[in-house]
Structure formats: C-alpha cells, structure tokens
Design a protein around this motif. Structure first.
Motif, PDB file in Angstrom:
ATOM      1  N   LYS A 228       0.835  -1.204   0.000  1.00 41.64           N
ATOM      2  CA  LYS A 228       0.000   0.000   0.000  1.00 41.64           C
ATOM      3  C   LYS A 228       0.871   1.255   0.000  1.00 41.64           C
ATOM      4  N   TRP A 229       1.952   1.232   0.765  1.00 43.78           N
ATOM      5  CA  TRP A 229       2.846   2.388   0.841  1.00 43.78           C
ATOM      6  C   TRP A 229       3.394   2.748  -0.539  1.00 43.78           C
ATOM      7  N   CYS A 230       3.838   1.741  -1.285  1.00 43.90           N
ATOM      8  CA  CYS A 230       4.369   1.995  -2.626  1.00 43.90           C
ATOM      9  C   CYS A 230       3.324   2.654  -3.513  1.00 43.90           C
ATOM     10  N   PHE A 231       2.091   2.165  -3.413  1.00 41.56           N
ATOM     11  CA  PHE A 231       1.043   2.736  -4.264  1.00 41.56           C
ATOM     12  C   PHE A 231       0.654   4.142  -3.818  1.00 41.56           C
ATOM     13  N   ILE A 232       0.424   4.323  -2.519  1.00 42.86           N
ATOM     14  CA  ILE A 232       0.002   5.632  -2.013  1.00 42.86           C
ATOM     15  C   ILE A 232       1.067   6.692  -2.287  1.00 42.86           C
ATOM     16  N   ALA A 233       2.341   6.332  -2.084  1.00 36.11           N
ATOM     17  CA  ALA A 233       3.422   7.286  -2.342  1.00 36.11           C
ATOM     18  C   ALA A 233       3.462   7.672  -3.818  1.00 36.11           C
ATOM     19  N   SER A 234       3.241   6.699  -4.686  1.00 31.35           N
ATOM     20  CA  SER A 234       3.259   6.974  -6.129  1.00 31.35           C
ATOM     21  C   SER A 234       2.075   7.827  -6.537  1.00 31.35           C
ATOM     22  N   LEU A 235       0.892   7.483  -6.027  1.00 32.58           N
ATOM     23  CA  LEU A 235      -0.308   8.248  -6.354  1.00 32.58           C
ATOM     24  C   LEU A 235      -0.199   9.677  -5.838  1.00 32.58           C
ATOM     25  N   ALA A 236       0.143   9.822  -4.558  1.00 28.70           N
ATOM     26  CA  ALA A 236       0.260  11.157  -3.979  1.00 28.70           C
ATOM     27  C   ALA A 236       1.374  11.946  -4.659  1.00 28.70           C
ATOM     28  N   GLY A 237       2.485  11.280  -4.918  1.00 28.18           N
ATOM     29  CA  GLY A 237       3.622  11.960  -5.529  1.00 28.18           C
ATOM     30  C   GLY A 237       3.293  12.526  -6.898  1.00 28.18           C
ATOM     31  N   ILE A 238       2.657  11.710  -7.758  1.00 28.92           N
ATOM     32  CA  ILE A 238       2.366  12.182  -9.115  1.00 28.92           C
ATOM     33  C   ILE A 238       1.218  13.173  -9.108  1.00 28.92           C
ATOM     34  N   ASN A 239       0.207  12.961  -8.268  1.00 29.38           N
ATOM     35  CA  ASN A 239      -0.898  13.921  -8.161  1.00 29.38           C
ATOM     36  C   ASN A 239      -0.404  15.297  -7.744  1.00 29.38           C
ATOM     37  N   CYS A 240       0.453  15.327  -6.716  1.00 26.62           N
ATOM     38  CA  CYS A 240       0.925  16.610  -6.182  1.00 26.62           C
ATOM     39  C   CYS A 240       1.945  17.266  -7.108  1.00 26.62           C
ATOM     40  N   LEU A 241       2.786  16.459  -7.721  1.00 24.16           N
ATOM     41  CA  LEU A 241       3.787  16.996  -8.635  1.00 24.16           C
ATOM     42  C   LEU A 241       3.124  17.646  -9.844  1.00 24.16           C
ATOM     43  N   MET A 242       2.062  17.001 -10.350  1.00 21.81           N
ATOM     44  CA  MET A 242       1.378  17.491 -11.552  1.00 21.81           C
ATOM     45  C   MET A 242       0.121  18.301 -11.228  1.00 21.81           C
ATOM     46  N   ARG A 243      -0.317  18.297  -9.958  1.00 14.53           N
ATOM     47  CA  ARG A 243      -1.498  19.033  -9.506  1.00 14.53           C
ATOM     48  C   ARG A 243      -2.762  18.611 -10.264  1.00 14.53           C
TER      49      ARG A 243
END
Length: 310
Positions: free
Chosen positions: A186-201
């Motif tokens: 779950k950590w790998c997925f949440i970090a990836s989702l949050a990371g790309i969402n926030c990076l690209m807004r």
C-alpha cells in the motif's frame, strides 16, 4: 473485548459506527469540539452499505481517560502522532493491542518506542469517506477494508479474538499473517499516487492526458525498488493493480494529499514520500522521480510554514 477508537472523523467514525452497530464495546476518544457535535447530532453515517444513526455514541475525552482497553484503533495524521500517543497513553496496558491505520511505516517504530513492541500490531485500511459540513460521515462506495496482524507473522490469540469480533460488523475485516508486506504494498502505491498527483497538480486521468503516464509508472517502480531493498517484494498481483490504477485513462483518482494542498493544509509528504527517499538514499538506490516529488512537497511545506509565520 473493549475497543477505543482515537477520533470520530471519517475513518474512526465509520469503522467505530459499524462496530457499535454490531454490538461491540466501542468508545470514541474525542476532543471537545467533536464531542459537542456528537452529543448534539449523534453519530450519523451515510453509506451505500447501509446508513447508521447512533443517538448517543460512547465518548471519552483525554483528561478523563483512565480505563485500560483491549484494543485501540489509531487513525491520526502522521504529523499528529506524538499528540495521539499522549492521548491514548492512559488506556494502554501491558496487553493492549494498538492497531495503527497510518500510511507508511515510520509510525510503527515510534509506537514501539513509546509503548512496547508487544503492544503494536500492523494495520491499514482502504476506504473513501469524509465528514460533511454538519460533521456527519459520508462513505462513498463499497470499499471499507480494515486489515491488521502481528508484525512477527504469528496468528496470536488476541488477533483471533479481534478477528472474531470484527467479523460481526458490516465492513471487511482481515487478519493477515503478512501484514507488514501488505503495508509496504500500500505504501508503494500511495506514495506513487500522492507523488504524481501533487507533482502534476491533477488526477491520474489528467496526468495521462498530459502524456505523463510513464512518469507515474517510473515513480511506482522506484518505490517498489525501495521496498525490495528493505526485504519486502510486492507481489505480482499488487504490482499489476498499482500500475493499472496509475495508468488508467480518464481516471479521476487523486490522493488526499493533493486535496490537502488545494486546501492550503499540511501534508504527510515527509512521512509517506520522504521516508521512502531516506531509505533509498541509505540503500544507494537511484530514485530521481521520487526525489523530485519529495522536494516538491518539502517546498510546499516550507512555503506554508513561512506564510503561517508571516
């Protein structure tokens, strides 16, 4: 068994409401403001799986918490963990099981240091819910999974007892012998989702539309590499689900961390992404996308702090 739930927000309110609905001995540890709302309106949950209205939910405030509980469900934000541990401390006995539902893994060591290794289980949840303007819980779909287990992989008597109790509820309760691996997945997925969402807004669909799908998948692969370096190899099924969710055209999927930024609120960026980056650095793994997403969130947090201090 006697259960204590820290908070009665979207997460605690939903799971705790279902537990009370099933007749389990459940009490909410709440602050003054939330106590006032629950005393006035009761606990109200709207859900596709059935609504709940408990007129007088059992409440306790930190200054009057004395009794020891068999299990405590802890769902605070990572940046509130210290105050959360202070709040539950009077309720933690030698045999109390703490089930933390935070993302990442840093909180496990912090809980073990504050209390005792044997007090701390692994735990996680999957749910889409929020509080509305009146303070009622809104559950948006059929997803309501709460997973827990001993970190050493054993199926203990206490885990069996909790599993038996939660089987009476209308949410999905899972006692897992591989809870730490599940938390890493779950950590790998949440970090990836949050990371790309926030990076690209933007949502996953917005990322794909802007031809950024390969960046999202690269970030996910970097997070998986960090997990593998720590001795936890995400299973094929988990990787397939993660990659599919991060590459779905038109998907409205966004992490709550993006919503935090849009509200101008604090984020769990350091706990979810920064901790992975720290592990990557220690393991000498090259993770440029993870680093970019983490630095982006740090810059946001610094800007927020400077604005607050001004």
């Amino acid at each position: 068994m006697r259960y204590l739930i820290l908070g009665a927000g979207a997460l605690g309110g939903y799971f705790g409401g279902r537990m009370l609905e099933a007749g389990l001995d459940t009490t909410f540890l709440v602050r003054e403001r939330r106590a006032a709302v629950l005393t006035k309106r009761g606990l109200r949950v709207t859900s596709p799986k059935g609504d709940i209205h408990i007129d007088k939910p059992p409440l306790v405030k930190a200054d009057s918490l004395k009794a020891e509980y068999d299990a405590i469900i802890l769902g605070s934000k990572a940046y509130d963990l210290t105050s959360a541990m202070d709040a539950i401390a009077p309720a933690v006995g030698a045999d109390t099981a703490i089930i933390p539902l935070l993302n990442g893994l840093d909180h496990i060591e912090q809980l073990q240091h504050r209390f005792d290794v044997r007090n701390v289980l692994g735990g996680q949840c999957l749910i889409s819910a929020s509080l509305d303007a009146e303070g009622d819980v809104r559950h948006f779909n059929d997803l309501d999974v709460l997973s827990f287990g001993e970190l050493d992989g054993s199926h203990s008597v206490r885990v069996g007892a909790i599993e038996s109790d939660l089987a009476k509820t209308r949410f999905t309760a899972q006692a897992l012998d591989d809870i730490e691996l599940s938390m890493w997945e779950k950590w790998c997925f949440i970090a990836s989702l949050a990371g790309i969402n926030c990076l690209m807004r933007t949502s996953i669909g917005g990322v794909i539309e802007a031809s950024g799908g390969s960046i999202a998948l690269k970030l996910y692969d970097e997070c998986v590499a960090v997990a593998e370096s720590q001795g936890f190899q995400p299973r094929t099924e988990a990787r397939q689900r993660g990659r599919a969710a991060l590459s779905a055209e038109g998907s409205p999927l966004t992490a709550s961390m993006l919503k935090d930024i849009q509200r101008g609120s604090r984020t769990e960026g350091e706990h979810i992404l920064g901790s992975l980056l720290k592990r990557a650095t220690s393991a000498k793994i090259d993770t440029p996308t993870l680093e970019a997403a983490t630095v982006h969130l740090r810059a946001y947090e610094n800007s927020l702090a400077n604005t607050t201090q001004a």
